[in-house]
Scaffold this active site. Structure first.
Site, short mmCIF file in Angstrom:
data_model
loop_
_atom_site.label_atom_id
_atom_site.label_comp_id
_atom_site.label_asym_id
_atom_site.label_seq_id
_atom_site.Cartn_x
_atom_site.Cartn_y
_atom_site.Cartn_z
N HIS A 160 0.83 -1.35 -0.09
CA HIS A 160 0.00 0.08 0.24
C HIS A 160 0.71 1.34 0.02
O HIS A 160 2.29 1.27 0.46
CB HIS A 160 -0.84 -0.15 1.29
CG HIS A 160 -0.25 -0.05 2.46
ND1 HIS A 160 0.27 0.96 3.14
CD2 HIS A 160 -0.04 -0.93 3.39
CE1 HIS A 160 0.93 0.91 4.22
NE2 HIS A 160 0.61 -0.50 4.52
N ASP B 119 3.63 -4.23 4.10
CA ASP B 119 5.00 -4.49 4.22
C ASP B 119 5.36 -6.21 4.81
O ASP B 119 6.14 -6.82 4.62
CB ASP B 119 5.52 -3.61 5.28
CG ASP B 119 5.04 -3.50 6.58
OD1 ASP B 119 3.98 -4.12 7.00
OD2 ASP B 119 5.42 -2.43 7.18
#
Length: 509
Positions: A98, A396
């Site tokens: 993102h 992540d």
């Protein structure tokens, strides 16, 4: 006679100078010209280039943080879609992290960063597609959504950002990513035609608004004004994108051991401990409370948005908040330095790599299976086309283990809006008329190849499955068979297993 005498004098002086020069060179008093030597000797002697031994540059936590921020005003470059002449692109499988987001944690006794999360094309950073993207999201009801995604907003929508909310910077990062890959795959290779079918496009996301909105922003950049009625967005309930293969006790055990290693590394770092104590004193909070707030997350937001670092807020007699002492760039740099050191130690310890192999396998296995079906030219069970473009909008904690499992730990922690691409290519040697007979003989795999790119850089030959491939051979790309063997068996060598199920259920000491 006079002219002749002068000529003889010049000859004598020239001869003396030649003898003197030869003598000095013989005695090593002046250097010879190695380039001239090589030219005079021709091909009988190889040129030896000097090897310069230089120390690698010292780690710079601030410079690395600028890269992590991934400022969208920088010019985009990338090698996606590049291949030898006449190779045909068959499919692309993309995972994105993102984009830029508001912090997930707040630092005690400080004000939250003043960031507006309502999108506006009049505010920087902007993008030529931003206004039309905002308008297009109003039509999202025409799309098809997994039930639990229906309640998530399609756009960031708070004048003061909420925790973890995607910012306008994050939207612009992915509009830019999508536009970049549109040039690479749509314009250059016509991967998806204007009349693309719903089966050709696969989109999945976790249940967080920041991943959903990042995926939609990317998709609008990739397929501007796409037809909502042809889009289905699927939910991945796990951040590992493990689908129905999430149960893996050994993976959880490796993660526990890795987290204990991280804790020991942090507590042994005396400079980090002194910094936390100083930061806590500055803000007037307990050190343990400051650590629990994970201050680097909020500080990264301040840094990436060029905002002053937070200051302590003290209550005055008039009930107004006065700004007290402030956190500094030096505080931030120490924490970032420790994070970079931890990345190096993590690689040496090997625990995270073991965790990563088991965490990333389900996603890699689905990608390998999809690639194999496309390479074989087969159809799905329902007789429909296979997805030639697959998008996974993730975090992540999704991408980091995936990179580690592939052997790409050296690229560092995924930045905002990072992208990891798997490309499937067909070499030109086999004609279409031969493909049917080749599939029967099992030779279809010989003409299929894979490329792996991270943030536009071709890292195929840095991966664990293609590091030993001779890139100067007749086939300059990495064979798809290498990737299939790696995913199905070879990647489990590090945990002394031959399959995912065996690796997941063995005892971890």
């Amino acid at each position: 006679m006079l002219a002749r005498s002068r000529f003889m004098l010049v000859l004598v002086v020239g001869a003396l100078l030649a003898v003197l020069s030869f003598s000095l060179q013989y005695l090593h008093l002046i250097p010879t010209n190695p380039v001239a030597e090589q030219m005079s000797l021709g091909k009988s002697r190889k040129r030896v280039n000097p090897v310069l031994h230089t120390d690698p540059p010292a780690p710079d936590p601030i410079r690395d943080t600028h890269k992590y921020c991934n400022y969208p005003n920088l010019t985009e470059h990338g090698w996606e879609g590049h291949s030898p002449a006449d190779y045909r692109l068959l499919s692309v499988h993309l995972m994105i992290r993102h984009g830029d987001r508001f912090p997930l944690y707040s630092i005690p006794k400080t004000k939250k960063p003043a960031i507006d999360c309502i999108l506006s094309e009049k505010r920087k950073p902007s993008h030529p597609l931003l206004a039309s993207f905002i308008s297009h999201m109003a039509l999202s009801g025409r799309g098809h959504w997994d039930t639990s995604l229906g309640s998530l907003p399609r756009l960031p929508n708070h004048s003061t950002c909420e925790m973890g909310e995607l910012t306008q910077t994050g939207v612009v990062q992915h509009l830019k990513n999508g536009d970049h890959l549109r040039q690479a795959y749509i314009k250059r290779h016509n991967l998806l035609t204007a009349d693309w079918s719903p089966q050709q496009l696969w989109v999945e996301t976790t249940g967080k608004s920041r991943t959903l909105q990042s995926g939609l922003a990317f998709l609008f950049g990739f397929l501007p004004h796409f037809d909502w009625s042809r889009l289905t967005v699927k939910l991945q309930w796990s951040t590992l994108f493990c689908g129905s293969s999430c149960e893996c006790p050994a993976r959880n055990r490796y993660l526990d051991k890795e987290q204990h290693r991280q804790y020991r590394q942090r507590t042994a770092d005396t400079e980090l401990e002194r910094t936390y104590v100083a930061m806590a004193k500055t803000l007037g909070v307990a050190t343990k409370n400051l650590r629990a707030a994970n201050p680097v997350d909020a500080l990264l937001c301040h840094f990436c948005h060029s905002l002053p670092f937070p200051c302590s807020s003290t209550q005055t007699t008039s009930n107004a908040l006065d700004e007290g002492a402030c956190l500094t760039l030096q505080h931030f740099a120490v924490i970032r330095r420790q994070q970079k050191n931890d990345e190096l130690e993590r690689r040496e310890a090997g625990l995270y790599r073991r965790y990563a192999v088991l965490a990333a396998h389900p996603y890699l296995n689905r990608t390998a299976t999809r690639m194999e079906r496309i390479a074989r030219g087969s159809q799905t069970r329902k007789g429909k086309e296979e997805a030639v473009f697959a998008l996974a909008s993730a975090h992540d904690v999704t991408m980091a283990p995936l990179l580690s499992a592939l052997g790409l730990e050296g690229v560092g922690f995924p930045k905002f809006a990072a992208r990891l691409v798997f490309e499937l290519w067909n070499s030109p040697e086999v004609k279409d008329k031969d493909r049917k007979s080749d599939r029967k003989r099992g030779k279809w795999l010989e003409n299929m190849f894979i490329r792996v790119l991270y943030n536009g850089e071709d890292l195929t030959f840095d991966t664990a499955f293609c590091r030993d491939h001779n890139r100067h051979s007749a086939q300059p790309l990495c064979p798809l068979g290498n990737f299939l063997s790696f995913v199905r068996k070879d990647m489990f060598n590090i945990v002394n297993a031959t399959s995912y199920q065996q690796a997941c259920h063995q005892i971890v000491l």
